[in-house]
Design a protein around this motif. Structure first.
Motif, short mmCIF file in Angstrom:
data_model
loop_
_atom_site.label_atom_id
_atom_site.label_comp_id
_atom_site.label_asym_id
_atom_site.label_seq_id
_atom_site.Cartn_x
_atom_site.Cartn_y
_atom_site.Cartn_z
N LYS A 130 0.84 -1.20 0.00
CA LYS A 130 0.00 0.00 0.00
C LYS A 130 0.88 1.25 0.00
O LYS A 130 1.88 1.32 0.72
N ASP A 131 0.51 2.22 -0.83
CA ASP A 131 1.21 3.50 -0.94
C ASP A 131 2.68 3.31 -1.33
O ASP A 131 3.51 4.21 -1.10
N ASP A 132 3.00 2.15 -1.88
CA ASP A 132 4.37 1.85 -2.32
C ASP A 132 5.39 2.01 -1.19
O ASP A 132 6.53 2.44 -1.40
N ILE A 133 4.97 1.68 0.03
CA ILE A 133 5.87 1.74 1.19
C ILE A 133 6.99 0.72 1.02
O ILE A 133 6.74 -0.43 0.69
N LYS A 134 8.21 1.16 1.24
CA LYS A 134 9.38 0.30 1.09
C LYS A 134 9.82 -0.25 2.45
O LYS A 134 9.88 0.47 3.44
N ILE A 135 10.15 -1.53 2.44
CA ILE A 135 10.59 -2.22 3.67
C ILE A 135 11.81 -3.06 3.33
O ILE A 135 11.78 -3.85 2.37
N THR A 136 12.88 -2.92 4.10
CA THR A 136 14.10 -3.69 3.83
C THR A 136 14.14 -4.98 4.65
O THR A 136 13.49 -5.11 5.68
N PHE A 137 14.97 -5.92 4.18
CA PHE A 137 15.18 -7.17 4.91
C PHE A 137 15.74 -6.89 6.31
O PHE A 137 15.28 -7.47 7.30
N LYS A 138 16.73 -6.02 6.38
CA LYS A 138 17.36 -5.74 7.66
C LYS A 138 16.36 -5.17 8.66
O LYS A 138 16.36 -5.55 9.84
N SER A 139 15.47 -4.30 8.20
CA SER A 139 14.52 -3.67 9.11
C SER A 139 13.52 -4.68 9.68
O SER A 139 13.00 -4.48 10.79
N LEU A 140 13.28 -5.76 8.96
CA LEU A 140 12.40 -6.81 9.49
C LEU A 140 13.12 -7.63 10.56
O LEU A 140 12.53 -8.01 11.57
N ALA A 141 14.41 -7.88 10.34
CA ALA A 141 15.17 -8.72 11.27
C ALA A 141 15.54 -7.98 12.55
O ALA A 141 15.72 -8.62 13.59
N ASN A 142 15.67 -6.64 12.49
CA ASN A 142 16.04 -5.90 13.72
C ASN A 142 14.90 -5.02 14.24
O ASN A 142 15.12 -4.17 15.09
N VAL A 165 8.76 -10.08 11.47
CA VAL A 165 9.60 -11.27 11.30
C VAL A 165 8.79 -12.39 10.63
O VAL A 165 9.35 -13.20 9.89
N GLY A 166 7.49 -12.42 10.86
CA GLY A 166 6.66 -13.35 10.11
C GLY A 166 6.72 -13.07 8.62
O GLY A 166 6.82 -13.98 7.79
N LEU A 167 6.65 -11.78 8.27
CA LEU A 167 6.78 -11.38 6.87
C LEU A 167 8.14 -11.75 6.32
O LEU A 167 8.27 -12.18 5.16
N LEU A 168 9.18 -11.63 7.13
CA LEU A 168 10.52 -12.00 6.70
C LEU A 168 10.58 -13.48 6.33
O LEU A 168 11.10 -13.86 5.27
N GLY A 169 10.06 -14.34 7.21
CA GLY A 169 10.05 -15.77 6.91
C GLY A 169 9.26 -16.08 5.66
O GLY A 169 9.66 -16.92 4.84
N TYR A 170 8.13 -15.41 5.49
CA TYR A 170 7.29 -15.59 4.30
C TYR A 170 8.05 -15.19 3.03
O TYR A 170 8.03 -15.91 2.02
N THR A 171 8.76 -14.07 3.08
CA THR A 171 9.48 -13.59 1.91
C THR A 171 10.65 -14.51 1.56
O THR A 171 10.91 -14.79 0.38
#
Length: 363
Positions: free
Chosen positions: A123-135, A189-195
């Motif tokens: 939504k709204d082209d929000i950007k999320i990085t791998f590192k930000s999910l893990a920390n 972190v759930g999203l990280l595992g999914y990705t």
């Protein structure tokens, strides 16, 4: 548990003394003298009957096991090193380990946006990085707003890929956009595992088996409860009543693993082996949180004096609580698994006990 609570782990219970039956092997007694079994009693004696705690102690790279159970208002020692518990959020360290393998293999970069790998737009082209999910710096909330929790005893059951997609395409809202503030997020972190599963074109549970469990001979560990034939300790609710196991479904990467202290001790020992460079990557600081605490990939890093660090994560579900602390420099570790509910008022005793026993290993 919020990371800031680490700073408060100096509390000692003043409960009445009662001797634990220390029917354990002579080697374990060498690192668990009477004063430490007294410490265990003081933390456990407020727990409900039938509460079990399984311990693994690693001192100078050598592993020892111990177990206790509260029965009829007494605490007795038992052999439960092979017994299986939900490990809750300690799972997040394993999800970050899978991430570290992808980075090491140049399949992704920590600062890459997960958007480029997902089968749906944010939504709204929000950007999320791998590192930000893990920390936990992504700004994502702890749980998604469309998680209905129809069954409080199994709150994630039914939260599938369609609901995850609906949240990120229709309801996504970040609590913080600075990328510098660590806010604990099961969703992240759930999203990280999914990705990661999408990138590898393999189920999350199978990736754990192929990349971590099989190579480290963790034969009793799984993210698929249906694979467990025996040895699963029944989870308990806050009052000691038997309660449901949790089905994390699409968010399994946040807390879906079941294991025992024997297997987790193998994972801890692997951290001491410098050839495991992906594991070392998870223990590198990525963001500062508060005072003496940093976050790596999954791990909380507690900076101690003189020039030493402990890596820590705990876990909690409706029927279980856990804590795992490792000291790379001295090759020490304490692992505690229990069927004490994360909603029990004295759940924090598990964390306190793991830290106090770690300190005893340094003596």
């Amino acid at each position: 548990m919020k990371y800031a609570l680490i700073l408060l782990l100096c509390f000692w219970s003043n409960s009445a003394f009662s001797q634990i039956d220390t029917a354990t092997n002579a080697q374990t007694k060498d690192i668990l003298p009477e004063s430490k079994t007294d410490l265990i009693f003081n933390k456990v004696n407020t727990f409900p009957n039938n509460t079990q705690l399984a311990f693994a102690f690693i001192k100078n790279g050598q592993t020892y096991y111990y177990g206790v159970k509260r029965l009829n208002d007494s605490i007795v020692s038992i052999n439960n090193s092979e017994s299986i518990f939900e490990i809750g959020s300690i799972t997040k360290v394993f999800t970050s380990t899978l991430l570290a393998y992808l980075v090491e293999e140049n399949k992704i970069n920590l600062n890459d946006n997960i958007n480029d790998f997902l089968p749906f737009p944010m939504k709204d082209d929000i950007k999320i990085t791998f590192k930000s999910l893990a920390n936990h710096t992504s700004g994502l909330p702890r749980i998604p707003s469309n998680l209905a929790m129809a069954n409080p005893q199994n709150p994630y059951k039914g939260y599938d890929e369609d609901k995850l997609k609906a949240y990120f395409t229709e309801e996504l809202s970040l609590l913080d956009t600075s990328g510098m503030k660590s806010q604990y997020s099961n969703l992240g972190v759930g999203l990280l595992g999914y990705t990661i599963a999408i990138i590898e074109e393999e189920a999350y549970s199978e990736l754990l088996q192929q990349r971590i469990f099989a190579p480290l001979h963790m034969s009793s560990s799984t993210a698929n409860r249906q694979e467990i034939n025996k040895g699963l300790v029944k989870g308990q609710g806050p009052l000691g009543q038997e309660t449901s196991n949790w089905d994390m479904e699409v968010l399994s990467g946040a807390g879906g693993i079941l294991s025992n202290v024997e297997d987790l001790s193998k994972f801890a020992l692997a951290q001491f082996d410098s050839s495991h460079t992906a594991l070392a990557l998870t223990r590198q600081k990525t963001v500062h949180v508060v005072n003496n605490v940093d976050i790596g990939l999954g791990w909380a890093i507690i900076n101690r004096e003189p020039k030493n660090k402990w890596c820590w994560h705990n876990g909690g579900t409706g029927g279980y609580s856990s804590s795992m602390v490792i000291d790379i420099k001295n090759q020490n570790a304490v692992i505690i698994l229990s069927n004490l509910s994360a909603f029990h008022p004295n759940k924090g005793n598990i964390d306190q006990l793991s830290f106090e026993l770690m300190e005893s290993l340094e003596e």
